[in-house]
Design an enzyme around this catalytic site. Structure first.
Site, PDB file in Angstrom:
ATOM      1  N   GLU A   1      -9.418  -1.746   5.605  1.00  0.00           N
ATOM      2  CA  GLU A   1      -9.936  -1.339   6.906  1.00  0.00           C
ATOM      3  C   GLU A   1     -11.245  -2.076   7.215  1.00  0.00           C
ATOM      4  OE1 GLU A   1      -8.015   0.224   8.716  1.00  0.00           O
ATOM      5  OE2 GLU A   1      -7.524   2.260   8.117  1.00  0.00           O
TER       6      GLU A   1
ATOM      7  N   HIS B   1      -6.819  -4.486  10.537  1.00  0.00           N
ATOM      8  CA  HIS B   1      -6.615  -4.277   9.095  1.00  0.00           C
ATOM      9  C   HIS B   1      -5.371  -5.025   8.608  1.00  0.00           C
ATOM     10  CE1 HIS B   1      -4.071  -0.299   9.486  1.00  0.00           C
ATOM     11  NE2 HIS B   1      -3.337  -1.358   9.628  1.00  0.00           N
TER      12      HIS B   1
ATOM     13  N   ASP C   1       0.824  -1.210   0.000  1.00  0.00           N
ATOM     14  CA  ASP C   1       0.000   0.000   0.000  1.00  0.00           C
ATOM     15  C   ASP C   1       0.857   1.259   0.000  1.00  0.00           C
ATOM     16  OD1 ASP C   1       1.002  -0.260   2.582  1.00  0.00           O
ATOM     17  OD2 ASP C   1      -0.925  -0.796   3.464  1.00  0.00           O
TER      18      ASP C   1
ATOM     19  N   ASN D   1      -6.851  -2.515  14.694  1.00  0.00           N
ATOM     20  CA  ASN D   1      -8.259  -2.764  14.335  1.00  0.00           C
ATOM     21  C   ASN D   1      -8.408  -3.976  13.409  1.00  0.00           C
ATOM     22  OD1 ASN D   1      -7.260  -1.877  11.902  1.00  0.00           O
ATOM     23  ND2 ASN D   1      -8.584  -0.071  11.733  1.00  0.00           N
TER      24      ASN D   1
HETATM   25  P1  PGA Z   1       2.783  -1.501  12.726  1.00  0.00           P
HETATM   26  O1  PGA Z   1       1.611  -1.451  11.666  1.00  0.00           O
HETATM   27  O2  PGA Z   1       3.708  -2.579  12.271  1.00  0.00           O
HETATM   28  O3  PGA Z   1       3.412  -0.157  12.684  1.00  0.00           O
HETATM   29  O4  PGA Z   1       2.157  -1.824  14.058  1.00  0.00           O
HETATM   30  C1  PGA Z   1       0.981  -2.624  11.288  1.00  0.00           C
HETATM   31  C2  PGA Z   1      -0.200  -2.310  10.411  1.00  0.00           C
HETATM   32  O5  PGA Z   1      -0.880  -1.302  10.649  1.00  0.00           O
HETATM   33  O6  PGA Z   1      -0.454  -3.072   9.479  1.00  0.00           O
END
Ligand code: PGA
Length: 241
Positions: free
Chosen positions: A143, A138, A67, A136
């Site tokens: 999302e 995702h 992404d 959350n």
């Molecule tokens: P993070 O993000 O590794 O910074 O916790 C993970 C994500 O949001 O996919």
């Protein structure tokens, strides 16, 4: 889902790096799905060490990142273009023309998404997909919501994600409110998936991932339908600390 329960972040990073390294050794032209965020940083460091030690060669691999923020310039230090270059690509011998990251400056987001889908297909699909997981649930920027997207698409970030990612920006207002992301179908088409999770903040998402339910309100739960997922997590993310 295979679970590799680790004693801490370093062990997660080492196990993930070892699996990715084995994939590349078995198939030097492997197609790798890359992730950003804090979680894969330790894995990238260990991959660089292996490259510098002469035990790993990235010259034939092809990479597709999950992404990119939208809109955001590649030169912006918060872009995932910048992240990937700093954390991995500039340190190894991957060929620039084999690196694919969605263009956060594309004028026509839909055309950019379509071209990215076509490029993944032309590469023969993803062999190994690295994933983090949002608090959350995702994966990529897919999302939670009433429905999910199968294909590469533009999406609005949820408040939870904007809050979680505000730590990387000078102010919360600077966090882009949209992203371009591969879809759930793109992720599920990967031959093998490594899901990395570290720390207590991920415990709720991991607990929900490990019960039997599948729901679009926890996008990672769709991974339960995939035959080859390895969850690499520490005890805190597993809810044991
Ligand atoms: P993070 O993000 O590794 O910074 O916790 C993970 C994500 O949001 O996919």
């Amino acid at each position: 889902m295979e679970i590799l329960l680790c004693n801490g972040y370093d062990e997660i990073s080492e196990k993930a790096a070892a699996i990715l390294a084995d994939t590349v050794k078995e198939n030097p032209a492997a197609v790798l799905g890359m992730a950003t965020g804090s979680t894969p940083e330790g894995m990238y460091k260990r991959l660089i060490e292996r490259y510098e030690a002469g035990t790993l060669d990235f010259s034939a691999v092809e990479t597709f990142n999950l992404d990119e923020y939208y809109p955001l310039a590649a030169e912006n230090e918060q872009s995932y273009h910048y992240y990937m270059n700093e954390k991995l690509f500039k340190h190894i011998n991957v060929k620039p023309e084999r690196i694919h990251i969605l263009n956060g400056e594309a004028k026509d987001a839909d055309a950019e998404c379509k071209a990215y889908s076509n490029a993944i297909a032309a590469a023969g699909g993803i062999d190994l997909q690295i994933l983090g997981i949002g608090e959350n649930g995702h994966i990529g920027f897919n999302e939670p919501g009433e429905y999910l997207h199968a294909d590469v698409h533009k999406t609005a970030l949820t408040e939870s994600t904007v809050n979680a990612n505000a730590r990387f920006f000078a102010t919360r207002d600077e966090v882009p409110r949209y992203a371009l992301t591969v879809g759930i179908g793109d992720i599920l088409r990967a031959k093998k998936i490594l899901l990395l999770a570290s720390g207590k903040a991920k415990a709720n998402a991991i607990r929900a991932l490990l019960d039997d339910r599948i729901t679009t309100s926890l996008p990672a739960s769709l991974l339960k339908t995939h035959p080859n997922v390895v969850l690499i997590c520490d005890r805190a993310a597993f809810g044991e600390e």
